[in-house]
Scaffold this motif. Structure first.
Motif, PDB file in Angstrom:
ATOM      1  N   GLY A   6      -5.532 -12.555  -3.293  1.00  0.00           N
ATOM      2  CA  GLY A   6      -4.986 -11.253  -4.261  1.00  0.00           C
ATOM      3  C   GLY A   6      -5.269  -9.939  -3.322  1.00  0.00           C
ATOM      4  O   GLY A   6      -5.216  -8.959  -3.952  1.00  0.00           O
ATOM      5  N   ARG A   7      -5.353  -9.927  -2.185  1.00  0.00           N
ATOM      6  CA  ARG A   7      -5.786  -8.624  -1.482  1.00  0.00           C
ATOM      7  C   ARG A   7      -4.335  -7.938  -0.708  1.00  0.00           C
ATOM      8  O   ARG A   7      -4.537  -6.945  -0.212  1.00  0.00           O
ATOM      9  CB  ARG A   7      -6.658  -9.013  -0.446  1.00  0.00           C
ATOM     10  CG  ARG A   7      -8.165  -9.348  -0.814  1.00  0.00           C
ATOM     11  CD  ARG A   7      -8.759  -8.349  -1.479  1.00  0.00           C
ATOM     12  NE  ARG A   7     -10.089  -8.645  -1.721  1.00  0.00           N
ATOM     13  CZ  ARG A   7     -10.695  -8.511  -2.939  1.00  0.00           C
ATOM     14  NH1 ARG A   7      -9.897  -8.191  -3.929  1.00  0.00           N
ATOM     15  NH2 ARG A   7     -11.889  -8.911  -3.174  1.00  0.00           N
ATOM     16  N   GLY A   8      -3.389  -8.368  -1.015  1.00  0.00           N
ATOM     17  CA  GLY A   8      -2.098  -7.897  -0.681  1.00  0.00           C
ATOM     18  C   GLY A   8      -1.849  -6.604  -1.145  1.00  0.00           C
ATOM     19  O   GLY A   8      -1.562  -5.603  -0.409  1.00  0.00           O
ATOM     20  N   LEU A   9      -2.138  -6.520  -2.519  1.00  0.00           N
ATOM     21  CA  LEU A   9      -1.862  -4.885  -2.964  1.00  0.00           C
ATOM     22  C   LEU A   9      -2.670  -4.102  -2.500  1.00  0.00           C
ATOM     23  O   LEU A   9      -2.546  -2.813  -2.286  1.00  0.00           O
ATOM     24  CB  LEU A   9      -2.122  -5.255  -4.501  1.00  0.00           C
ATOM     25  CG  LEU A   9      -1.719  -3.885  -5.353  1.00  0.00           C
ATOM     26  CD1 LEU A   9      -0.507  -3.404  -5.212  1.00  0.00           C
ATOM     27  CD2 LEU A   9      -2.068  -4.098  -6.920  1.00  0.00           C
ATOM     28  N   ASP A  10      -4.081  -4.769  -2.285  1.00  0.00           N
ATOM     29  CA  ASP A  10      -5.172  -3.564  -1.734  1.00  0.00           C
ATOM     30  C   ASP A  10      -5.023  -3.098  -0.586  1.00  0.00           C
ATOM     31  O   ASP A  10      -5.067  -1.971  -0.114  1.00  0.00           O
ATOM     32  CB  ASP A  10      -6.565  -4.492  -2.076  1.00  0.00           C
ATOM     33  CG  ASP A  10      -6.996  -4.469  -3.144  1.00  0.00           C
ATOM     34  OD1 ASP A  10      -6.367  -4.170  -4.301  1.00  0.00           O
ATOM     35  OD2 ASP A  10      -8.062  -5.553  -3.455  1.00  0.00           O
ATOM     36  N   LEU A  11      -4.200  -4.118   0.174  1.00  0.00           N
ATOM     37  CA  LEU A  11      -4.136  -3.707   1.607  1.00  0.00           C
ATOM     38  C   LEU A  11      -2.701  -2.917   1.552  1.00  0.00           C
ATOM     39  O   LEU A  11      -2.728  -1.829   2.369  1.00  0.00           O
ATOM     40  CB  LEU A  11      -3.858  -4.876   2.669  1.00  0.00           C
ATOM     41  CG  LEU A  11      -5.077  -5.785   2.820  1.00  0.00           C
ATOM     42  CD1 LEU A  11      -4.573  -6.998   3.415  1.00  0.00           C
ATOM     43  CD2 LEU A  11      -6.113  -4.933   3.585  1.00  0.00           C
ATOM     44  N   ALA A  12      -1.898  -3.229   0.896  1.00  0.00           N
ATOM     45  CA  ALA A  12      -0.574  -2.271   0.818  1.00  0.00           C
ATOM     46  C   ALA A  12      -1.027  -0.878   0.424  1.00  0.00           C
ATOM     47  O   ALA A  12      -0.451   0.031   1.026  1.00  0.00           O
ATOM     48  CB  ALA A  12       0.333  -2.861  -0.090  1.00  0.00           C
TER      49      ALA A  12
END
Length: 111
Positions: A6-12
């Protein structure tokens, strides 16, 4: 592995706010290390509580009991867990396409 997915949004969001790709990869690895060390410390506290209560009950029924914790084994567990956590979130950060950050954010907010 579950939290790294679930870290894709955080990284984006971090990429859009101005972080470089190298910083995002380090951020991903540090996130895994922090998560795994926190989990290991929680499990250590729970284990110590269970061991101390068992020691108390054994000393009460048998007259004498001594609590023993294998600290070397705990250190090895924390090190291995930290490395695995760093690898899991680091690999996820490596595979994230930062060019599509705007589409990741717009998909997360429902547009």
């Amino acid at each position: 592995m579950i939290t790294s997915k679930g870290r894709g949004l955080d990284l984006a969001l971090t990429y859009v706010s101005g972080a470089g790709i190298g910083q995002l990869r380090v951020l991903g690895a540090l996130d895994g290390i922090i998560t795994m060390i926190t989990s290991a410390l929680f499990s250590l506290v729970i284990t110590l509580l269970c061991t101390s209560s068992l020691t108390f009950m054994l000393s009460r029924f048998m007259g004498k009991a001594q609590m023993s914790v294998q600290w070397g084994a705990w250190i090895v567990v924390v090190l291995i867990a930290s490395l695995l956590g760093a690898a899991a979130t680091g690999i996820q950060a490596l595979t994230t396409r930062f060019e599509n950050s705007v589409s990741v954010i717009s998909h997360a907010i429902g547009e």
